[in-house]
Scaffold this motif. Structure first.
Motif, mmCIF file in Angstrom:
data_model
loop_
_atom_site.group_PDB
_atom_site.id
_atom_site.type_symbol
_atom_site.label_atom_id
_atom_site.label_comp_id
_atom_site.label_asym_id
_atom_site.label_seq_id
_atom_site.Cartn_x
_atom_site.Cartn_y
_atom_site.Cartn_z
ATOM 1 N N GLY A 111 0.786 -1.230 0.000
ATOM 2 C CA GLY A 111 0.000 0.000 0.000
ATOM 3 C C GLY A 111 0.815 1.276 0.000
ATOM 4 N N GLN A 117 -0.243 3.751 -2.608
ATOM 5 C CA GLN A 117 -1.669 4.061 -2.672
ATOM 6 C C GLN A 117 -1.891 5.549 -2.419
ATOM 7 N N SER A 144 -2.254 3.171 2.376
ATOM 8 C CA SER A 144 -2.857 1.953 2.903
ATOM 9 C C SER A 144 -3.419 1.133 1.751
ATOM 10 N N ASP A 145 -3.626 -0.146 1.986
ATOM 11 C CA ASP A 145 -4.276 -0.980 0.984
ATOM 12 C C ASP A 145 -5.592 -1.539 1.515
ATOM 13 N N LYS A 146 -6.010 -1.050 2.672
ATOM 14 C CA LYS A 146 -7.198 -1.551 3.340
ATOM 15 C C LYS A 146 -8.374 -0.603 3.109
#
Length: 117
Positions: A45, A48, A66-68
Motif C-alpha cells: 500500500g 496508494q 494503505s491498501d485496506k
C-alpha cells in the motif's frame, strides 16, 4: 427595509455555505503516483494515493499509503470532515479551498471534479 435586505443576504450566505458542506456523491483522490516511481518491495500500500467516496450518510475510503478499504459515517463542518469507521477509529480531515481539497496528515486529496495538474 434595509434590515430585511441584510437578513436575506446573511441567510443566503449561510444557505450557500451549508450547501457546500454536502459531500454526498463527491469523491476525493490523492495525487497519483508517477509511473517512474517504483513501489518499495515488501511495503504493501505504500504507493496508494488514497480515495474517499461519500454517500448520503456513509463514506467508503482507502487512506493514503494503505491498501485496506474502510467504511464508516462522517460529519462535515465548515473546516473539517470527521470519519468514524466501523472498527472504532476516527480520522479527521481539514477542508480547504471551499471543499475542493481535504488534508490528512499533510497529504492532500482533491475532489475528483478538480483534478490534479
Amino acid at each position: 427595509m434595509a434590515f430585511r435586505i441584510f437578513l436575506l443576504t446573511v441567510a443566503g450566505f449561510f444557505c450557500t455555505h451549508c450547501a457546500s458542506l454536502d459531500l454526498s456523491g463527491k469523491s476525493y483522490e490523492g495525487k497519483p503516483a508517477e509511473s517512474t516511481q517504483k513501489k518499495k518491495p515488501g511495503v504493501i500500500g505504500a504507493a496508494q494515493a488514497g480515495r474517499l467516496d461519500f454517500a448520503e450518510e456513509k463514506v467508503t475510503y482507502i487512506l493514503p499509503g494503505s491498501d485496506k478499504k474502510g467504511v464508516g459515517t462522517y460529519k462535515a463542518s465548515a473546516s473539517t470532515v470527521t470519519i468514524h469507521d466501523n472498527t472504532g477509529s476516527t480520522y479527521t480531515f481539514t477542508m480547504k479551498e471551499d471543499g475542493k481539497i481535504l488534508l490528512w496528515n499533510g497529504i492532500e486529496l482533491r475532489r475528483t471534479d478538480f483534478p490534479w495538474p
